[in-house]
Design a protein around this motif. Structure first.
Motif, PDB file in Angstrom:
ATOM      1  N   VAL A  47       0.761  -1.089   0.203  1.00 40.04           N
ATOM      2  CA  VAL A  47      -0.149  -0.063  -0.324  1.00 40.04           C
ATOM      3  C   VAL A  47       1.253   1.342   0.148  1.00 40.04           C
ATOM      4  O   VAL A  47       2.264   1.459   0.444  1.00 40.04           O
ATOM      5  N   PHE A  48       0.356   2.307  -0.827  1.00 42.75           N
ATOM      6  CA  PHE A  48       1.015   3.534  -0.298  1.00 42.75           C
ATOM      7  C   PHE A  48       0.480   4.217   0.443  1.00 42.75           C
ATOM      8  O   PHE A  48      -1.300   4.946   0.218  1.00 42.75           O
ATOM      9  N   GLU A  49       0.683   5.049   1.371  1.00 37.50           N
ATOM     10  CA  GLU A  49       0.280   5.520   2.329  1.00 37.50           C
ATOM     11  C   GLU A  49      -0.451   7.504   2.505  1.00 37.50           C
ATOM     12  O   GLU A  49       0.592   7.578   2.143  1.00 37.50           O
ATOM     13  N   MET A  50      -1.202   7.739   2.570  1.00 38.02           N
ATOM     14  CA  MET A  50      -1.276   9.009   1.875  1.00 38.02           C
ATOM     15  C   MET A  50      -0.807  10.368   3.253  1.00 38.02           C
ATOM     16  O   MET A  50      -1.297  10.221   4.674  1.00 38.02           O
ATOM     17  N   PRO A  51      -0.637  11.709   3.132  1.00 38.42           N
ATOM     18  CA  PRO A  51       0.223  12.411   4.290  1.00 38.42           C
ATOM     19  C   PRO A  51      -0.921  13.349   4.892  1.00 38.42           C
ATOM     20  O   PRO A  51      -0.466  14.197   5.460  1.00 38.42           O
ATOM     21  N   ASN A  52      -2.436  13.665   5.496  1.00 37.89           N
ATOM     22  CA  ASN A  52      -3.510  14.294   5.416  1.00 37.89           C
ATOM     23  C   ASN A  52      -3.434  13.864   7.123  1.00 37.89           C
ATOM     24  O   ASN A  52      -5.006  12.929   6.960  1.00 37.89           O
ATOM     25  N   THR A  53      -2.614  13.229   7.486  1.00 39.65           N
ATOM     26  CA  THR A  53      -2.633  13.002   8.760  1.00 39.65           C
ATOM     27  C   THR A  53      -2.149  13.673  10.056  1.00 39.65           C
ATOM     28  O   THR A  53      -2.118  15.123   9.318  1.00 39.65           O
ATOM     29  N   CYS A  74       1.683  -4.716   8.472  1.00 41.61           N
ATOM     30  CA  CYS A  74       1.781  -6.823   7.708  1.00 41.61           C
ATOM     31  C   CYS A  74       1.790  -6.842   6.499  1.00 41.61           C
ATOM     32  O   CYS A  74       1.898  -7.402   6.066  1.00 41.61           O
ATOM     33  N   VAL A  75       1.541  -5.754   6.005  1.00 39.28           N
ATOM     34  CA  VAL A  75       2.042  -5.897   4.385  1.00 39.28           C
ATOM     35  C   VAL A  75       2.811  -5.074   4.085  1.00 39.28           C
ATOM     36  O   VAL A  75       3.396  -3.633   4.931  1.00 39.28           O
ATOM     37  N   ASP A  76       3.700  -4.447   2.674  1.00 37.49           N
ATOM     38  CA  ASP A  76       4.970  -3.712   2.753  1.00 37.49           C
ATOM     39  C   ASP A  76       3.492  -1.912   2.591  1.00 37.49           C
ATOM     40  O   ASP A  76       2.874  -1.989   1.665  1.00 37.49           O
ATOM     41  N   PHE A  77       4.866  -1.521   2.126  1.00 37.15           N
ATOM     42  CA  PHE A  77       4.100  -0.092   2.005  1.00 37.15           C
ATOM     43  C   PHE A  77       5.146   1.202   1.657  1.00 37.15           C
ATOM     44  O   PHE A  77       6.247   0.630   1.988  1.00 37.15           O
ATOM     45  N   GLY A  78       4.910   1.935   0.971  1.00 41.67           N
ATOM     46  CA  GLY A  78       5.285   3.170   0.852  1.00 41.67           C
ATOM     47  C   GLY A  78       4.400   4.550   1.383  1.00 41.67           C
ATOM     48  O   GLY A  78       3.233   4.456   2.072  1.00 41.67           O
ATOM     49  N   LEU A  79       5.888   5.755   1.389  1.00 42.87           N
ATOM     50  CA  LEU A  79       4.966   6.640   2.129  1.00 42.87           C
ATOM     51  C   LEU A  79       4.403   7.996   1.172  1.00 42.87           C
ATOM     52  O   LEU A  79       5.682   8.273   0.974  1.00 42.87           O
ATOM     53  N   TYR A  80       3.515   8.994   1.548  1.00 47.58           N
ATOM     54  CA  TYR A  80       3.592   9.960   0.536  1.00 47.58           C
ATOM     55  C   TYR A  80       4.272  11.002   1.558  1.00 47.58           C
ATOM     56  O   TYR A  80       3.606  10.787   2.256  1.00 47.58           O
ATOM     57  N   ILE A  95      12.303  14.028   0.572  1.00 41.93           N
ATOM     58  CA  ILE A  95      12.805  12.845  -0.131  1.00 41.93           C
ATOM     59  C   ILE A  95      13.641  12.479   0.460  1.00 41.93           C
ATOM     60  O   ILE A  95      13.924  10.856   0.583  1.00 41.93           O
ATOM     61  N   GLU A  96      15.153  13.577   0.874  1.00 39.72           N
ATOM     62  CA  GLU A  96      15.686  12.280   1.878  1.00 39.72           C
ATOM     63  C   GLU A  96      15.511  11.200   3.260  1.00 39.72           C
ATOM     64  O   GLU A  96      15.872  10.305   3.056  1.00 39.72           O
ATOM     65  N   ALA A  97      14.677  11.927   3.195  1.00 43.56           N
ATOM     66  CA  ALA A  97      13.901  10.948   4.827  1.00 43.56           C
ATOM     67  C   ALA A  97      13.689   9.651   3.615  1.00 43.56           C
ATOM     68  O   ALA A  97      13.523   8.870   4.578  1.00 43.56           O
ATOM     69  N   GLY A  98      12.732   9.443   3.341  1.00 37.87           N
ATOM     70  CA  GLY A  98      12.638   8.720   2.041  1.00 37.87           C
ATOM     71  C   GLY A  98      11.246   8.053   1.123  1.00 37.87           C
ATOM     72  O   GLY A  98      10.231   7.479   1.643  1.00 37.87           O
ATOM     73  N   ALA A  99      10.778   9.308   1.712  1.00 36.89           N
ATOM     74  CA  ALA A  99       9.007   9.424   0.752  1.00 36.89           C
ATOM     75  C   ALA A  99       9.051   9.015  -0.268  1.00 36.89           C
ATOM     76  O   ALA A  99       9.841   8.336  -0.997  1.00 36.89           O
ATOM     77  N   ASN A 100       8.166   8.004  -0.519  1.00 39.24           N
ATOM     78  CA  ASN A 100       8.384   7.005  -1.722  1.00 39.24           C
ATOM     79  C   ASN A 100       7.557   8.278  -2.513  1.00 39.24           C
ATOM     80  O   ASN A 100       7.409   7.573  -5.036  1.00 39.24           O
ATOM     81  N   ALA A 101       6.422   9.238  -2.758  1.00 38.34           N
ATOM     82  CA  ALA A 101       5.742   9.415  -3.825  1.00 38.34           C
ATOM     83  C   ALA A 101       5.528  11.186  -3.150  1.00 38.34           C
ATOM     84  O   ALA A 101       5.481  11.201  -1.301  1.00 38.34           O
ATOM     85  N   PHE A 102       4.231  12.032  -3.783  1.00 37.43           N
ATOM     86  CA  PHE A 102       4.139  12.740  -3.132  1.00 37.43           C
ATOM     87  C   PHE A 102       2.263  12.552  -3.393  1.00 37.43           C
ATOM     88  O   PHE A 102       2.556  12.758  -3.885  1.00 37.43           O
ATOM     89  N   LYS A 103       1.708  14.137  -2.275  1.00 38.07           N
ATOM     90  CA  LYS A 103       0.605  13.815  -2.904  1.00 38.07           C
ATOM     91  C   LYS A 103      -0.134  15.396  -2.554  1.00 38.07           C
ATOM     92  O   LYS A 103       0.665  16.351  -1.721  1.00 38.07           O
TER      93      LYS A 103
END
Ligand code: NCD
Ligand code: ZN
Ligand code: ZN
Length: 430
Positions: A47-53, A74-80, A95-103
């Motif tokens: 899953v890729f998880e969104m940044p509106n937390t 318990c499943v693999d993930f990317g972070l927005y 980006i440096e800290a490891g974001a996998n995409a942007f929203k």
């Protein structure tokens, strides 16, 4: 140990580029434990998880905080990471800290994040293009939306369809077209989230034809629901962008078949039943859970002959893996340490029931729907996380961030001068 999978199909696990797991900040709606368990039950392995937390994932600090929360996945993930008006300077750090995409929230939605101006978007696109990462767009134009809504409210309209009326499809059409021009100019890769209207398909297809690196997703609600469902479902159906007309869902189905829309995602956006059941549609939080129900709902269409299983694998796994740089490590069948697999029983019949969802958001517009076909086992990197429609215990922490396997080469701007010259020579500009 022997597992009998005779008579079953093995497909690469679902890759869902659009989930909201609500942690940190809204853990009464969901957290990384319940969210990834719901994914495992739904045959989804990444899953890729969104940044509106809360706080939103707006700088390296919040990204690291989210990485801590995701320890129990318990499943693999990317972070927005977030691309907003007020955090452009934080983008290199993200980006440096490891974001996998942007929203980029071009229009307002849950979380009330400030929509960036075109100027801020341009700067953000330039920075992100250099990293190669893809920018996913909540493609709605805030200014048109606010103007229309103020006028409708002044006119005192309160019918259920008010919700559709206040977000006319042109807010999405304009946003897709504008983002595509910025992407063409900067070279940024973009992705159009939650495509809800027929109208958006035109700027999407045109941008693809011009060579813009753009992909598009739709979600089950835009395929299976339309304006006729508002009376029956009331405020439960509230989502941004809204469920629209039958003609829209028909056009989106066709676009999913033809490849104009590249993938299915769920916009898994859980809220509690209390937050969803309101007398007035506007008072309900927008969105509903979906990561657990997408696969059975779509497999039902495969069984009905509306889509081949091969094509379903393309839109649910291979295409998202390619678009976000995970292919071929993910998005295809593999054995051993890379085996992300959903084992399907294509004859299994189930009824969607909110009370039985593993998400904390126990409410769904698909309540009572009969499905045929379900993932009966889910494996992430060779380990069972779901077995015989039951969660495998103690798999919290098995999920890993995809950063190590993600490969997104630097994105180069298209030569705008060239395309202008081409238009001139083609006689389009006199
Ligand atoms: C999403 C949420 O609740 O976080 N809600 C929604 O209606 N889609 C936000 C979003 O994806 O825009
Ligand atoms: Zn959105
Ligand atoms: Zn969303």
């Amino acid at each position: 140990e022997v597992v009998d999978v005779s008579g079953h199909h093995l497909i690469p696990g679902g890759i869902d580029m659009h989930v909201h797991f609500r942690e940190p900040g809204y853990t009464h709606k969901e957290d990384w434990g319940t969210g990834t368990q719901a994914a495992a039950m739904g045959g989804v392995t990444t899953v890729f998880e969104m940044p509106n937390t809360n706080p939103p994932t707006r700088s390296a600090i919040e990204l690291r905080q989210k990485q801590d929360c995701a320890q129990k996945a318990c499943v693999d993930f990317g972070l927005y990471g977030l691309l907003a008006e007020d955090n452009i300077d934080e983008i290199p750090g993200l980006i440096e800290a490891g974001a996998n995409a942007f929203k980029c929230f071009m229009g307002n939605t849950f979380g009330n994040l400030p929509s960036p101006s075109t100027g801020a978007m341009l700067e953000g696109f330039e920075l992100i293009a250099a990293s190669g990462l893809r920018i996913s767009l909540h493609a709605e134009t805030a200014s048109i939306m606010a103007w229309r809504q103020a006028k409708l409210e002044a006119a005192g309209l309160s019918a259920p369809l008010h919700h559709i009326a206040a977000r006319p499809e042109v807010v999405a059409i304009e946003a897709v077209a504008r983002a595509a021009i910025l992407a063409e100019w900067t070279g940024a890769r973009i992705h159009v989230l939650h495509i809800s209207s027929a109208g958006e398909l035109r700027p999407l297809a045109e941008a693809k034809a011009r060579g813009v690196d753009v992909t598009g997703e739709t979600c089950p609600c835009y395929l299976f629901l339309d304006s006729r469902d508002y009376d029956r479902l009331g405020s439960i159906i509230r989502i941004n962008p809204p469920v629209r007309e039958e003609k829209d869902s028909k056009a989106i189905w066709d676009a999913l078949q033809s490849g104009v829309v590249d993938m299915i995602a769920t916009d898994h956006a859980p809220h509690t039943p209390e937050e969803k059941r309101k007398d007035i549609i506007w008072q309900a939080d927008c969105g509903f859970p979906g990561v657990e129900t997408q696969m059975p709902l779509m497999l039902t269409e495969v069984v009905a002959g509306r889509m081949t299983l091969e094509h379903y694998v393309r839109i649910s796994s291979a295409n998202p893996a390619r678009a976000f740089g995970l292919y071929p490590m993910k998005g295809r069948l593999a054995v051993g340490a890379h085996a992300d697999i959903a084992v399907l029983d294509m004859a299994r019949e189930e009824i969607v029931q909110a009370a039985r969802l593993h998400s904390r958001g126990k409410i769904t517009p698909f309540e009572g729907r009969k499905t045929i076909g379900a993932p009966v086992h889910t494996l992430v990197r060779g380990c069972f996380v779901q077995r015989d429609r039951m969660l495998v215990p103690d798999m919290a922490g098995h999920g890993r961030q995809v950063t190590d396997i993600q490969s997104m080469p630097e994105a180069k701007p298209k030569n705008i001068e060239m395309s202008l010259a081409h238009l001139l020579s083609a006689g389009a500009v006199t």
